[in-house]
Design a protein around this motif. Structure first.
Motif, PDB file in Angstrom:
ATOM      1  N   CYS A  24      48.867   6.357  37.864  1.00 27.83           N
ATOM      2  CA  CYS A  24      49.225   4.853  38.035  1.00 27.83           C
ATOM      3  C   CYS A  24      49.837   5.320  39.178  1.00 27.83           C
ATOM      4  O   CYS A  24      50.019   4.185  41.028  1.00 27.83           O
ATOM      5  N   ALA A  25      51.026   6.052  39.352  1.00 23.47           N
ATOM      6  CA  ALA A  25      52.351   6.152  39.874  1.00 23.47           C
ATOM      7  C   ALA A  25      51.704   6.696  41.742  1.00 23.47           C
ATOM      8  O   ALA A  25      51.829   6.110  42.873  1.00 23.47           O
ATOM      9  N   ASN A  26      50.622   8.000  41.754  1.00 22.75           N
ATOM     10  CA  ASN A  26      49.768   9.045  42.643  1.00 22.75           C
ATOM     11  C   ASN A  26      49.298   7.185  43.471  1.00 22.75           C
ATOM     12  O   ASN A  26      49.226   6.781  44.788  1.00 22.75           O
ATOM     13  N   LEU A  27      48.923   6.404  42.769  1.00 22.11           N
ATOM     14  CA  LEU A  27      48.199   5.191  43.513  1.00 22.11           C
ATOM     15  C   LEU A  27      48.680   3.953  44.253  1.00 22.11           C
ATOM     16  O   LEU A  27      48.652   4.095  44.996  1.00 22.11           O
ATOM     17  N   THR A  28      50.259   4.064  43.302  1.00 15.33           N
ATOM     18  CA  THR A  28      50.625   2.824  44.278  1.00 15.33           C
ATOM     19  C   THR A  28      51.609   3.622  45.379  1.00 15.33           C
ATOM     20  O   THR A  28      51.246   3.681  46.590  1.00 15.33           O
ATOM     21  N   GLU A  29      51.212   4.999  45.333  1.00 14.64           N
ATOM     22  CA  GLU A  29      52.117   5.799  46.427  1.00 14.64           C
ATOM     23  C   GLU A  29      50.772   5.541  47.696  1.00 14.64           C
ATOM     24  O   GLU A  29      51.382   5.705  48.858  1.00 14.64           O
ATOM     25  N   GLU A  30      49.706   5.907  47.421  1.00 12.64           N
ATOM     26  CA  GLU A  30      49.024   5.611  48.604  1.00 12.64           C
ATOM     27  C   GLU A  30      49.295   4.356  48.827  1.00 12.64           C
ATOM     28  O   GLU A  30      48.692   3.913  50.382  1.00 12.64           O
ATOM     29  N   ALA A  31      48.188   3.695  48.118  1.00 13.36           N
ATOM     30  CA  ALA A  31      48.506   2.225  49.076  1.00 13.36           C
ATOM     31  C   ALA A  31      49.551   1.727  49.771  1.00 13.36           C
ATOM     32  O   ALA A  31      49.330   0.541  50.465  1.00 13.36           O
ATOM     33  N   GLU A  32      50.244   2.954  48.890  1.00 15.59           N
ATOM     34  CA  GLU A  32      52.004   2.241  50.732  1.00 15.59           C
ATOM     35  C   GLU A  32      51.676   2.855  51.463  1.00 15.59           C
ATOM     36  O   GLU A  32      51.945   2.358  52.199  1.00 15.59           O
ATOM     37  N   ALA A  33      51.119   4.348  51.806  1.00 13.17           N
ATOM     38  CA  ALA A  33      51.490   5.057  52.256  1.00 13.17           C
ATOM     39  C   ALA A  33      50.121   3.742  53.568  1.00 13.17           C
ATOM     40  O   ALA A  33      49.744   4.212  54.729  1.00 13.17           O
ATOM     41  N   ILE A  34      49.004   3.758  53.117  1.00 14.71           N
ATOM     42  CA  ILE A  34      47.737   2.956  53.331  1.00 14.71           C
ATOM     43  C   ILE A  34      48.289   1.942  54.486  1.00 14.71           C
ATOM     44  O   ILE A  34      48.635   1.670  55.381  1.00 14.71           O
ATOM     45  N   GLY A  35      49.160   1.662  53.808  1.00 15.97           N
ATOM     46  CA  GLY A  35      49.652  -0.167  54.214  1.00 15.97           C
ATOM     47  C   GLY A  35      50.778   0.372  55.801  1.00 15.97           C
ATOM     48  O   GLY A  35      50.811   0.001  57.298  1.00 15.97           O
ATOM     49  N   TRP A  36      51.841   1.640  55.271  1.00 15.46           N
ATOM     50  CA  TRP A  36      52.587   2.033  56.310  1.00 15.46           C
ATOM     51  C   TRP A  36      51.641   2.916  57.487  1.00 15.46           C
ATOM     52  O   TRP A  36      52.179   2.691  58.846  1.00 15.46           O
ATOM     53  N   TYR A  37      50.571   3.364  57.457  1.00 16.63           N
ATOM     54  CA  TYR A  37      49.928   3.650  58.580  1.00 16.63           C
ATOM     55  C   TYR A  37      48.867   2.375  59.340  1.00 16.63           C
ATOM     56  O   TYR A  37      49.075   2.271  60.014  1.00 16.63           O
ATOM     57  N   GLU A  38      49.100   1.560  59.131  1.00 18.49           N
ATOM     58  CA  GLU A  38      48.144   0.116  59.094  1.00 18.49           C
ATOM     59  C   GLU A  38      49.324  -0.111  59.926  1.00 18.49           C
ATOM     60  O   GLU A  38      49.156  -0.543  61.484  1.00 18.49           O
TER      61      GLU A  38
END
Length: 135
Positions: A24-38
């Motif tokens: 769950c923590a990994n999923l949250t971090e990936e979602a944050e990274a997607i937002g940062w890249y966008e």
């Protein structure tokens, strides 16, 4: 060293629950990274730099999707609920309400996985061994 991902004492949690929390923590971090890249892509003026960031964004999509699939396999009721929402046309909220009602009433799709223990399920992502060929 403390970990904020646990809301209960880690030593009281099963290994299965700790693994689930990590994913769950990994999923949250990936979602944050997607937002940062966008955000970065939207303001980056250099085409070469933007292309590299866009390529990296694709990796984050892949990681997010793999982690989500792992969690779906760990919690079949989550998958059942998601089936009525993901990749469906129409109103997202209405689809969510209908999916939740179907799961709650036991009328989820017949092909939906049945609830079961995570350790009894196949957690393979279908990518084969990363160890290389065996001799």
């Amino acid at each position: 060293m403390g970990f904020d991902q646990y809301h209960e004492p880690p030593e009281e949690l099963s290994a299965q629950t700790r693994t689930f929390a990590r994913m769950c923590a990994n999923l949250t971090e990936e979602a944050e990274a997607i937002g940062w890249y966008e955000q970065r892509i939207s303001v980056e003026p250099d085409p070469a730099s933007r292309a590299i960031m866009y390529n990296s964004l694709g990796e984050e999509f892949k990681h997010f999707s793999m982690e989500l699939e792992y969690l779906f396999r760990a919690k079949p009721v989550w998958r059942e609920t998601a089936r009525g929402i993901l990749f469906q046309d129409g109103d997202i909220v209405a689809n969510g309400e209908a999916s939740e009602a179907a799961v709650d009433s036991g009328t989820a799709p017949a092909d939906a996985p049945q609830a079961g223990a995570m350790d009894a399920m196949d957690t393979s992502l279908g990518i084969g061994s990363l160890k290389g060929p065996t001799l």
